[in-house]
Design an enzyme around this catalytic site. Structure first.
Site, PDB file in Angstrom:
ATOM      1  N   HIS A 208       0.811  -1.212   0.000  1.00 17.25           N
ATOM      2  CA  HIS A 208       0.000   0.000   0.000  1.00 17.25           C
ATOM      3  C   HIS A 208       0.846   1.266   0.000  1.00 17.25           C
ATOM      4  CE1 HIS A 208      -4.226  -1.669   0.856  1.00 17.25           C
ATOM      5  NE2 HIS A 208      -3.482  -2.571   0.246  1.00 17.25           N
ATOM      6  N   SER A 212       0.068  -1.348  -6.395  1.00 18.62           N
ATOM      7  CA  SER A 212       0.221  -2.484  -7.297  1.00 18.62           C
ATOM      8  C   SER A 212       0.945  -2.083  -8.576  1.00 18.62           C
ATOM      9  CB  SER A 212      -1.152  -3.033  -7.674  1.00 18.62           C
ATOM     10  OG  SER A 212      -1.707  -3.753  -6.615  1.00 18.62           O
ATOM     11  N   LYS A 235     -14.036  -8.338  -8.071  1.00 15.88           N
ATOM     12  CA  LYS A 235     -13.220  -9.132  -8.997  1.00 15.88           C
ATOM     13  C   LYS A 235     -12.497 -10.252  -8.235  1.00 15.88           C
ATOM     14  CE  LYS A 235      -9.969  -8.653 -12.790  1.00 15.88           C
ATOM     15  NZ  LYS A 235      -9.074  -7.781 -13.543  1.00 15.88           N
ATOM     16  N   ASP A 236     -12.001  -9.931  -7.043  1.00 16.85           N
ATOM     17  CA  ASP A 236     -11.336 -10.951  -6.228  1.00 16.85           C
ATOM     18  C   ASP A 236     -12.319 -12.030  -5.792  1.00 16.85           C
ATOM     19  OD1 ASP A 236      -8.781 -10.014  -6.374  1.00 16.85           O
ATOM     20  OD2 ASP A 236      -8.840  -8.890  -4.500  1.00 16.85           O
ATOM     21  N   GLU A 279       6.773 -33.633  -0.928  1.00 18.32           N
ATOM     22  CA  GLU A 279       5.541 -33.169  -1.561  1.00 18.32           C
ATOM     23  C   GLU A 279       5.871 -32.459  -2.874  1.00 18.32           C
ATOM     24  OE1 GLU A 279       2.027 -33.363   0.535  1.00 18.32           O
ATOM     25  OE2 GLU A 279       3.405 -34.921  -0.041  1.00 18.32           O
TER      26      GLU A 279
END
Lengths: 412, 213
Positions: A208, A212, A235-236, A279
């Protein structure tokens, strides 16, 4: 009434300004693609893992005599215990899947470039914490693969100079992986997620501050930024729906697909499994470890293979923003690197034969080479592309960035 | 690029080599109550004297749908809540076979190949020309050919043994994951719900973003 309460709170706590700064007024580039959904997804999976983990811990017993049985108790007798356990086990894989995509996006679009180095590095720290948490969690079912995986990996610390043997005993709490190891891994497996949550807060504060990145690589004008809420919350959420469908297919229909069959056999220190595999999310790094003939060399190579990502802001010397978008050679390199990761993953999975060892060594060399050639290739590519001509917006950004740099350089 | 192609090509070769090593017979396990009950019956007759199923209780068998009178006969004077422990004490089994017979609760999930492996193993016995009984899929086995496939005479008997093996494996598959059917049923509902929810979220997203244009 509502405003009264909010006013009361605002005098004592910056609620409104927080929501304004970080949600309803947080400027987000409007051209973000769906590749920018994965940070939110990682946060969601973290919450999911903590939530299911807390309930699993209510029924799990960290004791070499009881832990395998307690997992079966959860799977058979606890109400929806099978759901909790499969959600948690598949959740670990989902976490790595989401994080790998998140990292791949950062690499592809060059989001690690200035001024986002600290954002990238806190992300690197999160990856290491996630790996440690997953590794310790894998011991808890106390199956054959749990036991031998933990034995092999703790044994790597023998490579520590001078005090290697002591470090191994210190980590295990015993000369071999045993009850002391199990209880401390359980304790730390419960602790680490909370450290991760703290680190996520740091990661978000960094985000922040610098905001982005976006697919164009160009810092957008104010008119191209839109508030995070409601545009990116919805959107998320839509992305989350898609993710949950895929996740549910694994949890409900193929939950055993990623669990090694040998881990359904209780740990037996007297019997080594035919071949020990980690894994899937550790396979490429495991392949690098095995590709170096000496223990110390292998451990160093594996550690460097994870940490080397942190150097990307310095390795990539191209001044062209936007990562692979405007850089065909970097783009090719990116895809070759992904292919190399898949080859390494395959080599890590199969039992070593003379053939796969050679493939693994070549792929390991390619892995490190693809980082080490970046400084030279990125510079050459930049000269070639500038000569060939770039979009005007990119050129002007490069110019303004270099001016900024020379100004700052004078100050320093 | 050329290097990469070579690597990929050699990977493909390696995979094909590995695939030819273990060719298991494939079995389609049943999950209807009749098959599972038959499997339970066959397992109690053929396997239970040496092998335990310690995570399964007699009451689980009744709940699954096995006839209560049958379960009562199997458990004898043990309580309904008792686990299916082997009839033979472990020491005696080690004396006779050289090692303790493994617990079967999770066997259907505990080997590479899963149910196919267990099925292939059960019908994988043969008699060598020297008259020694062996197993194709697990040569060091200490278990005798309990279903008698190696000495079976005629096709009918062989196919009967194959059917019994399939029943046993189906039961073991249930025992390894008793909630599997419930899980799959619930899965359809969850995914149907998520598809509806995601569609709605997509429509809301489209609507919210349409304000931008």
């Amino acid at each position: 009434m509502k405003t009264k309460i909010i006013n009361w709170i605002d005098k004592r706590f910056p609620l409104t300004s927080f929501v304004e700064h970080d949600l309803t007024g947080y400027p987000t580039p409007r051209n973000l693609s769906y590749w920018w959904n994965f940070g939110f997804l990682a946060g969601f999976v973290l919450v999911l893992q903590v939530a299911t983990g807390i309930f699993l811990a209510m029924h799990y017993k960290a004791d070499v005599q009881m832990s395998f049985d307690s997992i079966q108790h959860i799977m058979r007798d606890v109400n929806y215990g099978w759901l909790l356990r499969y959600m948690h086990a598949m959740g670990a894989s989902a976490f790595f899947f989401v994080i790998f995509v998140h990292m791949a996006r950062t690499l592809y679009y060059g989001s690690y470039r200035a001024p986002r180095e600290l954002l990238w590095w806190t992300g690197q720290g999160l990856l290491l914490l996630l790996m440690a948490t997953a590794f310790m969690g894998y011991l808890l079912p106390w199956g054959q693969m749990s036991f031998w995986g933990a034995t092999v990996i703790t044994n790597l610390f023998r490579a520590t100079p001078f005090i290697g043997d002591q470090v191994v005993v210190w980590l295990r709490g015993d000369y071999t992986v045993g009850d002391a190891t199990l209880t401390r891994f359980f304790s730390l497996h419960y602790l680490f997620p909370f450290i991760i949550i703290g680190a996520v807060v740091v990661h978000l504060v960094a985000l922040h501050t610098v905001k982005s990145s976006n697919p164009s690589g160009i810092d957008l004008a104010a008119k191209d930024n839109i508030p995070f809420h409601p545009y990116f919350t919805i959107k998320d959420l839509y992305g989350l729906g898609l993710f949950l469908i895929l996740y549910s297919v694994f949890v409900f229909f193929i939950p055993d697909s990623l669990i090694e069959p040998a881990n359904n056999i209780p740990a037996n220190p007297m019997m080594t499994p035919n071949h020990i595999v980690p894994e899937w999310y550790f396979l490429p790094f495991y392949a690098i470890l095995r590709s170096v003939p000496s223990l110390v060399g292998g451990v160093v190579a594996m550690a460097v293979s994870v940490i080397i990502f942190a150097f990307m802001p310095y390795l990539d010397r191209s001044r062209i923003p936007g990562g692979a978008r405007y850089r065909p050679i970097y783009r090719l390199q990116f895809y070759l690197f992904l292919a190399d990761m898949l080859v390494l993953g395959y080599v890590g999975y199969v039992p070593p034969t003379s053939q796969t060892i050679v493939i693994g060594q070549v792929a390991t060399l390619c892995y490190f080479a693809s980082f080490l050639v970046i400084p030279f290739i990125s510079r050459m590519e930049e000269r070639w592309l500038v000569k060939r001509g770039l979009p005007p917006a990119v050129m002007s950004l490069m110019e303004s960035e270099s001016q900024q740099k020379s100004k700052n350089g004078g100050k320093q | 690029m050329k290097k990469l192609m070579t690597i990929l090509a050699s990977c493909c070769i390696a995979t094909s080599v590995l695939a030819s090593e273990a060719e298991l017979e494939t079995v389609k396990v049943g999950n209807d109550v009749q098959t599972l009950a038959r499997g339970a019956d066959a397992l109690m007759t053929n396997c239970h004297s040496c092998h335990s199923l310690k995570y399964i209780k007699y009451s689980d068998l009744v709940a699954m749908g096995v006839d209560k009178s049958k379960v009562d006969a199997w458990r004898g004077d043990q309580p309904m809540s008792a686990a299916l422990l082997a009839q033979m004490p472990e020491d005696a089994a080690i004396q006779s076979f050289g090692k303790a017979p493994p617990d079967l609760s999770l066997m259907a999930k505990a080997r590479d190949g899963g149910v196919n492996y267990v099925y292939s193993y059960l019908v994988g016995y043969y008699v060598s020309p020297e008259g020694v009984t062996g197993n194709h899929y697990y040569p060091p086995t200490k278990m005798p050919d309990i279903l008698g496939i190696s000495t079976a005479a005629g096709e009918t008997q062989r196919s009967e043994i194959h059917n019994t093996a399939r029943d046993i494996v189906s039961f073991m598959s249930w025992a390894a994951d008793p909630h599997a059917q419930e899980r799959i049923r619930l899965g359809y509902y969850v995914i149907a719900y998520l598809i509806v929810l995601t569609t709605l979220l997509y429509l809301v997203k489209k609507r919210v973003w349409s304000k931008l244009k």
